[in-house]
Design an enzyme around this catalytic site. Structure first.
Site, PDB file in Angstrom:
ATOM      1  N   HIS A 153       0.823  -1.226   0.000  1.00  0.00           N
ATOM      2  CA  HIS A 153       0.000   0.000   0.000  1.00  0.00           C
ATOM      3  C   HIS A 153       0.845   1.259   0.000  1.00  0.00           C
ATOM      4  O   HIS A 153       0.362   2.353   0.334  1.00  0.00           O
ATOM      5  CB  HIS A 153      -0.968  -0.023   1.187  1.00  0.00           C
ATOM      6  CG  HIS A 153      -1.951  -1.143   1.108  1.00  0.00           C
ATOM      7  ND1 HIS A 153      -2.667  -1.579   2.185  1.00  0.00           N
ATOM      8  CD2 HIS A 153      -2.335  -1.926   0.073  1.00  0.00           C
ATOM      9  CE1 HIS A 153      -3.455  -2.587   1.814  1.00  0.00           C
ATOM     10  NE2 HIS A 153      -3.270  -2.819   0.548  1.00  0.00           N
TER      11      HIS A 153
ATOM     12  N   GLU B 157      -8.685 -10.181  17.806  1.00  0.00           N
ATOM     13  CA  GLU B 157     -10.065 -10.324  17.336  1.00  0.00           C
ATOM     14  C   GLU B 157     -10.131 -11.362  16.218  1.00  0.00           C
ATOM     15  O   GLU B 157      -9.159 -11.516  15.458  1.00  0.00           O
ATOM     16  CB  GLU B 157     -10.578  -8.977  16.780  1.00  0.00           C
ATOM     17  CG  GLU B 157     -10.500  -7.818  17.738  1.00  0.00           C
ATOM     18  CD  GLU B 157     -11.412  -8.012  18.949  1.00  0.00           C
ATOM     19  OE1 GLU B 157     -11.002  -7.585  20.046  1.00  0.00           O
ATOM     20  OE2 GLU B 157     -12.476  -8.646  18.779  1.00  0.00           O
TER      21      GLU B 157
END
Ligand code: APR
Length: 276
Positions: free
Chosen positions: A136, A241
């Site tokens: 990115h 998570e």
């Protein structure tokens, strides 16, 4: 984190692995004080972030995702430039954490290793990672949107803190009259082709893939995990998570990368030092 004990089958796979890939995301830099994008307190969740806190610009209320697009840059170049200048300053002031340092060790643990990062904060590079592709882009550089000339972001911001600087030839001659923008990949833009090609090849050929600190929601980066699974690789996930790939992982460490990555690296180093 206590010493990580690997079951015999997994230890055997990690001992045999010769081609490893690590995919890292914003969660790896969380313990360096840099926010993630999604989830509680994430950059995209916290609209206040675009207000005065980040840029001191009371006018800039809007969805951050509206800040990370070429359209936003052409619509409100100053706002986007100031927002990235603030993010650059925060990243430059941050330091690599134990997760970054542990991953730098993987280069010597495996005959073939590639770190594929979605992060633009340069912390992997500052921790010494060299076998790396940045999918990115980077906050550390600015690039002219017309001729592609690159320059250090710090220098570009110092030269023009409020608005993106024009592309001028060093020494004051007129350049291509383009404007410098952060050298990051914005939503709706293609990833650097060579980096994506290198990452995809490595994922298709690997026998071990680590996904650390990524929500695995953004493609094509998240697709690398699918590619590795399809190639029969052993997949390890580090994330407090769950992600869409958690149920496919052969090992899942639901803990912060700053503790889980050094522990995993130690466990891999010790099982690879064992013969037979
Ligand atoms: N250690 C490991 N993981 C963590 C930690 C931590 N200390 N803290 C949070 N996480 C996890 C979160 O649970 C979340 O799943 O890191 C993940 C970060 O997810 P995102 O914020 O979505 O970041 P990322 O996956 O890197 O985003 C991908 O999206 O916005 C674009 O271009 C941006 O590169 C980015 C891409």
């Amino acid at each position: 984190m206590e010493e990580l004990r690997l079951d015999a089958q997994l230890a055997a796979r990690l001992r045999r692995a010769t081609r490893a890939v690590a995919l890292s995301g914003a969660g790896v830099s969380k313990e360096s004080g840099l926010g993630t994008f999604r989830g509680a307190g994430g950059l995209w969740e916290d609209r206040r972030q675009t207000g005065s806190a980040a840029t001191g610009d009371r006018r800039s209320r809007g969805r951050p995702e509206e800040l990370a697009t070429p359209e936003a840059f052409y619509r409100t170049p100053g706002k986007v430039w100031r927002w990235y200048a603030a993010r650059y300053a925060t990243a430059a002031a941050a330091a690599p954490n134990p997760a970054h340092h542990a991953l730098a060790r993987w280069e010597s643990l495996f005959p073939s290793f590639l770190l594929v990062t979605q992060n633009v904060d340069d912390l992997h590079q500052r921790a010494g990672s060299r076998r790396l592709v940045a999918l990115h882009g980077t906050l550390a550089e600015a690039v002219c949107d017309s001729c592609g000339r690159r320059r250090p972001m710090g220098e570009a911001v110092a030269a023009s803190p409020a608005e993106p600087p024009e592309c001028s030839v060093p020494g004051g001659g007129t350049g291509c009259r383009g404007r410098f923008r952060p050298a990051v990949v914005w939503f709706g833009e293609s990833l650097p082709a060579a980096a994506l090609e290198t990452a995809s090849r490595a994922a298709a050929a690997c026998d071990l893939l680590l996904a650390a600190g990524t929500s695995a929601l953004v493609y094509p980066a998240a697709g690398l995990i699918e590619t590795a699974l399809r190639a029969g690789a052993c997949v390890v996930e580090i994330n407090p998570e769950p992600t869409p790939f958690s149920r496919f992982a052969h090992l899942r460490l639901a803990a912060p990368a700053g503790t889980a990555l050094p522990a995993l690296t130690e466990a891999i180093a010790s099982c690879r030092s064992m013969t037979g």
